[in-house]
Write an enzyme that holds these catalytic residues in place. Structure first.
Site, mmCIF file in Angstrom:
data_model
loop_
_atom_site.group_PDB
_atom_site.id
_atom_site.type_symbol
_atom_site.label_atom_id
_atom_site.label_comp_id
_atom_site.label_asym_id
_atom_site.label_seq_id
_atom_site.Cartn_x
_atom_site.Cartn_y
_atom_site.Cartn_z
ATOM 1 N N HIS A 3 0.806 -1.214 0.000
ATOM 2 C CA HIS A 3 0.000 0.000 0.000
ATOM 3 C C HIS A 3 0.837 1.261 0.000
ATOM 4 C CE1 HIS A 3 1.177 -0.634 4.132
ATOM 5 N NE2 HIS A 3 0.730 0.547 4.481
ATOM 6 N N CYS A 4 2.162 1.152 0.006
ATOM 7 C CA CYS A 4 3.005 2.349 0.159
ATOM 8 C C CYS A 4 3.960 2.577 -1.003
ATOM 9 C CB CYS A 4 3.811 2.258 1.457
ATOM 10 S SG CYS A 4 2.838 2.550 2.956
ATOM 11 N N ILE A 5 4.954 1.717 -1.134
ATOM 12 C CA ILE A 5 6.087 2.027 -2.003
ATOM 13 C C ILE A 5 5.710 2.161 -3.476
ATOM 14 C CG2 ILE A 5 8.424 1.330 -2.658
ATOM 15 C CD1 ILE A 5 8.655 -0.071 0.004
ATOM 16 N N ASP A 36 3.085 5.799 -3.083
ATOM 17 C CA ASP A 36 3.384 7.066 -2.413
ATOM 18 C C ASP A 36 4.293 8.009 -3.194
ATOM 19 O OD1 ASP A 36 1.849 5.942 -0.479
ATOM 20 O OD2 ASP A 36 3.461 5.605 0.951
#
Length: 447
Positions: free
Chosen positions: A277-279, A282
């Site tokens: 869900h991030c890298i 984002d």
């Protein structure tokens, strides 16, 4: 005492005494561990989620995340200390509201803040003086001030006086047994001292270390910087893998050797692509916002291109290996993919490169099954709807032998690598899983 000071002092006292009710919007991989940390600190917690089935499971004390046991959930529910609800009219009840909702990107890599905006609107409908709202969802610098604050202040209540607003980025690492919500330092930023002091006081009760920064934007930028750092360095080693492979050099051996240097180097490892869900997401929040300032983010965008291109490179390597091993290539082959989750030892398929690999393999004319000890069935996703409902196959000698190739995408610890080494006709390993376990299958290709 002024009314403004009364709101601040009253909430500060309730936080210090752990008498405040904490509300958490979004009970997923970020919100639920945070709720449990609040419970462990002695706060009462009211969790909000739009999924009625998830709410019911939490209230029943069931295991809803693979690494959080049912016994932990049941202990948190005792004496009414934790409750979940899908009734957002109850947002007036908590003294503190923590927003832990998704912040995805569109197909054009633009930020999708629809969940944040909808949550802010829901909070605004019941907002009362003395409440503290903290956004934890990862986003571009300025979101708290430009998106959330105007919605809250449409009520006539003023941030820093009647109500309070801060940003504190989540730093969860699902499945990491070495760090928990409680032990990972918490960055907190706000645009007025009252909001910052209240947010710091809240997290000081729950987290081992709190790091205050000067503004919400600084806190927002902190989280982006952390993930951009990882994205760029992973892209670097992915590129090095391709270069060194062409030279006949094992990038895994090189990384391990370089990591013996006690200064000036941090090891990052290649793989089949980025997930979670991030890298993968984002960094593009900053590239989007940078365009507002006529700034280019070439490093970030290049890293994104390299990382998103890795699944195709892996499938090409798989096709080459099959051609050399069987002389028939990928078309018509049967492939077993190991791991549908985006990282080892979790049950999370968000942005998983494994799902991309499955689609690419089948587009090339092969049949592709998967085995994942943590995922029995692929859930519905916007990007990979056709894969929803596919079930993990069992591993045994006969099943493994029936496949032309086994592709290691996610190196879960619970996989029987010895079985694969003994019975697979061909193994293509994107994670160096066999070498790290001292296994040397007869037909092994690193990709």
């Amino acid at each position: 005492m002024s009314q403004d000071a009364s709101h601040f002092d009253g909430l500060l006292a309730r936080l210090a005494g752990r008498q405040a009710l904490i509300g958490i919007v979004g009970l997923g991989y970020v919100g639920l561990p945070l709720a449990l940390a609040g419970r462990e600190a002695g706060f009462r917690v009211l969790g909000f989620d739009i999924n009625p089935a998830r709410v019911a499971s939490i209230n029943a004390g069931e295991q809803v995340i693979s690494y959080i046991g049912a016994e932990v959930m049941q202990a948190a529910l005792k004496d009414g200390g934790l409750e979940a609800t899908d009734d957002f009219a109850r947002l007036s009840e908590p003294d503190v509201i923590l927003i832990c909702v998704p912040t995805p990107i569109t197909k054009n890599r633009d930020p999708d803040l629809s969940y944040v905006a909808a949550t802010a609107e829901a909070i605004g409908k019941t907002l009362r003086p003395g409440q503290l709202v903290v956004l934890e969802s990862t986003t571009w610098p300025g979101t708290t001030r430009e998106i959330v604050q105007p919605v809250l202040e449409r009520t006539g209540l003023k941030v820093g006086a009647d109500i309070f607003l801060a940003f504190s980025p989540e730093r969860e690492d699902p499945g990491n047994a070495n760090f928990t919500t409680k032990t990972i330092p918490k960055v907190v930023g706000a645009d007025d001292p009252h909001s910052r002091d209240l947010a710091v006081k809240l997290y000081e009760q729950m987290i081992s270390k709190v790091v205050a920064v000067s503004s919400a934007a600084a806190a927002e930028a902190t989280k982006l910087t952390e993930n951009i750092f990882r994205s760029i360095n992973i892209a670097l080693v992915n590129e090095l893998k391709l270069v060194y492979d062409a030279m006949g050099v094992d990038v895994w051996e090189v990384i391990d050797a370089a990591a013996t240097k006690p200064f000036g180097y941090l090891p990052f490892y290649p793989g089949p692509g980025l997930g979670g869900h991030c890298i993968p997401i984002d960094p593009f929040y900053l590239t989007w916002k940078a365009r507002e300032y006529d700034m280019e983010t070439r490093f970030i965008e290049l890293a994104g291109q390299i990382n998103t291109g890795m699944p195709r490179i892996v499938v090409d390597r798989l096709a080459e290996a099959l051609n050399q091993a069987t002389s028939k290539g990928l078309k018509g082959a049967r492939v077993l993919l190991i791991g549908a989750a985006y990282k080892k030892n979790v049950d999370d398929t968000r942005e998983s490169p494994s799902l991309v690999l499955m689609e690419l393999i089948e587009q090339r004319g092969a049949a592709c099954d998967f085995h994942d000890p943590h995922i029995a069935e692929i859930p519905e996703t916007r990007e990979h709807a056709a894969l929803a409902g596919r079930r993990s196959v069992a591993l045994d000698a006969g099943a493994v032998q029936a496949y032309d190739a086994v592709l290691i995408s996610t190196d879960h610890d619970a996989v029987d690598y010895g079985l694969l080494a003994d019975h697979a006709r061909l193994i293509v390993d994107t994670r160096n899983a066999f070498a790290r376990r001292g296994l040397a299958p007869a037909m092994l290709v690193k990709a």
